[in-house]
Design an enzyme around this catalytic site. Structure first.
Site, PDB file in Angstrom:
ATOM      1  N   GLU A  96       4.201 -10.989  14.909  1.00 25.54           N
ATOM      2  CA  GLU A  96       3.597 -11.558  16.117  1.00 25.54           C
ATOM      3  C   GLU A  96       4.038 -13.019  16.283  1.00 25.54           C
ATOM      4  O   GLU A  96       4.425 -13.455  17.355  1.00 25.54           O
ATOM      5  CB  GLU A  96       2.078 -11.458  15.988  1.00 25.54           C
ATOM      6  CG  GLU A  96       1.388 -11.410  17.308  1.00 25.54           C
ATOM      7  CD  GLU A  96      -0.107 -11.235  17.130  1.00 25.54           C
ATOM      8  OE1 GLU A  96      -0.535 -10.811  16.045  1.00 25.54           O
ATOM      9  OE2 GLU A  96      -0.832 -11.551  18.087  1.00 25.54           O
ATOM     10  N   ARG A 155       0.813  -1.225   0.000  1.00 31.02           N
ATOM     11  CA  ARG A 155       0.000   0.000   0.000  1.00 31.02           C
ATOM     12  C   ARG A 155       0.841   1.267   0.000  1.00 31.02           C
ATOM     13  O   ARG A 155       0.407   2.315  -0.459  1.00 31.02           O
ATOM     14  CB  ARG A 155      -0.993  -0.029   1.168  1.00 31.02           C
ATOM     15  CG  ARG A 155      -2.230  -0.832   0.809  1.00 31.02           C
ATOM     16  CD  ARG A 155      -3.002  -1.239   2.020  1.00 31.02           C
ATOM     17  NE  ARG A 155      -2.424  -2.412   2.645  1.00 31.02           N
ATOM     18  CZ  ARG A 155      -2.591  -2.752   3.906  1.00 31.02           C
ATOM     19  NH1 ARG A 155      -3.301  -2.000   4.692  1.00 31.02           N
ATOM     20  NH2 ARG A 155      -2.039  -3.852   4.369  1.00 31.02           N
TER      21      ARG A 155
HETATM   22  P1  AMP Z   1       3.841  -3.165  11.730  1.00 28.74           P
HETATM   23  O1  AMP Z   1       5.101  -3.748  11.161  1.00 28.74           O
HETATM   24  O2  AMP Z   1       3.316  -3.924  12.912  1.00 28.74           O
HETATM   25  O3  AMP Z   1       3.987  -1.677  12.024  1.00 28.74           O
HETATM   26  O4  AMP Z   1       2.704  -3.321  10.631  1.00 28.74           O
HETATM   27  C1  AMP Z   1       2.623  -2.434   9.576  1.00 28.74           C
HETATM   28  C2  AMP Z   1       2.210  -3.080   8.290  1.00 28.74           C
HETATM   29  O5  AMP Z   1       1.083  -3.941   8.465  1.00 28.74           O
HETATM   30  C3  AMP Z   1       1.783  -2.009   7.310  1.00 28.74           C
HETATM   31  O6  AMP Z   1       2.268  -2.343   6.015  1.00 28.74           O
HETATM   32  C4  AMP Z   1       0.276  -1.998   7.389  1.00 28.74           C
HETATM   33  O7  AMP Z   1      -0.286  -1.774   6.124  1.00 28.74           O
HETATM   34  C5  AMP Z   1      -0.106  -3.374   7.944  1.00 28.74           C
HETATM   35  N1  AMP Z   1      -1.069  -3.312   9.077  1.00 28.74           N
HETATM   36  C6  AMP Z   1      -0.833  -3.659  10.365  1.00 28.74           C
HETATM   37  N2  AMP Z   1      -1.899  -3.511  11.135  1.00 28.74           N
HETATM   38  C7  AMP Z   1      -2.880  -3.030  10.337  1.00 28.74           C
HETATM   39  C8  AMP Z   1      -4.260  -2.638  10.549  1.00 28.74           C
HETATM   40  N3  AMP Z   1      -4.859  -2.720  11.752  1.00 28.74           N
HETATM   41  N4  AMP Z   1      -4.948  -2.175   9.489  1.00 28.74           N
HETATM   42  C9  AMP Z   1      -4.379  -2.080   8.271  1.00 28.74           C
HETATM   43  N5  AMP Z   1      -3.098  -2.437   7.999  1.00 28.74           N
HETATM   44  C10 AMP Z   1      -2.359  -2.913   9.019  1.00 28.74           C
END
Ligand code: AMP
Length: 182
Positions: free
Chosen positions: A103, A66
């Site tokens: 996770e 995205r």
């Molecule tokens: P993180 O590495 O945990 O910061 O996760 C970020 C990535 O996961 C990004 O590319 C987001 O598009 C996706 N992502 C994680 N949680 C969500 C959520 N609740 N809604 C939409 N996209 C998410």
């Protein structure tokens, strides 16, 4: 350049919450409804252009997938190049890669070794739709720096503040999030 309350509302209202996707307990922030709304997408892109036109950037780097949508559009508006940071195994030329924790288990992202090569110590803006734990963005910022460039800021449309990703990422780069979800 900060976002006005009206602009924030227009963008926020265009993003849809999908409960229990991709699994139970997660509220997924769906930006397809933002992309589908020409006014909201326009307000967002115009704000990003106004903010970053004075940053003297050499490249925008977007995170798979995205981050590509917003990053590529912004790069064109700023008349600079776009660099995709991809999930492992998708880029055809020589890459450098960085692992990060999920996770459950680990994932890996990659960038082409010569992606920022046209400029010495290129000034790069990292962009993605959302920061949650910050694992992906941290790995991406490290990759940019390892590739010989400099990640000057990481930009997100939304930050899930309760997951603390922004605080950790601020150790590596400046961070700008338009909408903070408490
Ligand atoms: P993180 O590495 O945990 O910061 O996760 C970020 C990535 O996961 C990004 O590319 C987001 O598009 C996706 N992502 C994680 N949680 C969500 C959520 N609740 N809604 C939409 N996209 C998410």
């Amino acid at each position: 350049m900060t976002l006005s309350n009206m602009e924030r509302k227009i963008i926020e209202n265009s993003i849809r919450d999908i409960k229990d996707f991709p699994k139970q307990g997660i509220v997924f922030k769906d930006i397809t409804t933002l992309l589908n709304d020409a006014e909201a997408y326009g307000v967002l892109m115009n704000h990003l252009y106004q903010r970053y036109k004075e940053y003297n950037l050499d490249y925008i780097a977007g995170i798979d997938a995205r981050g590509f949508i917003f990053g590529a559009a912004l790069a064109q508006m700023l008349s600079i190049g776009f660099v995709p940071i991809r999930k492992k195994g998708k880029l055809p030329y020589t890459t450098i890669s960085e692992k990060y924790s999920l996770e459950y288990g680990v994932d890996e992202i990659e960038v082409h070794i010569d992606a920022f090569g046209k400029f010495q110590n290129a000034r790069v803006l990292l962009i993605d739709d959302l920061i949650a734990t910050g694992g992906t963005a941290n790995a991406a910022a490290k990759l940019i720096n390892q590739a010989g460039a400099s990640c000057v800021e990481a930009c997100f449309i939304m930050a899930l503040d309760f997951l603390d990703g922004q605080r950790k990422l601020k150790e590596t780069t400046d961070v700008y999030s338009l909408i903070e979800v408490k």
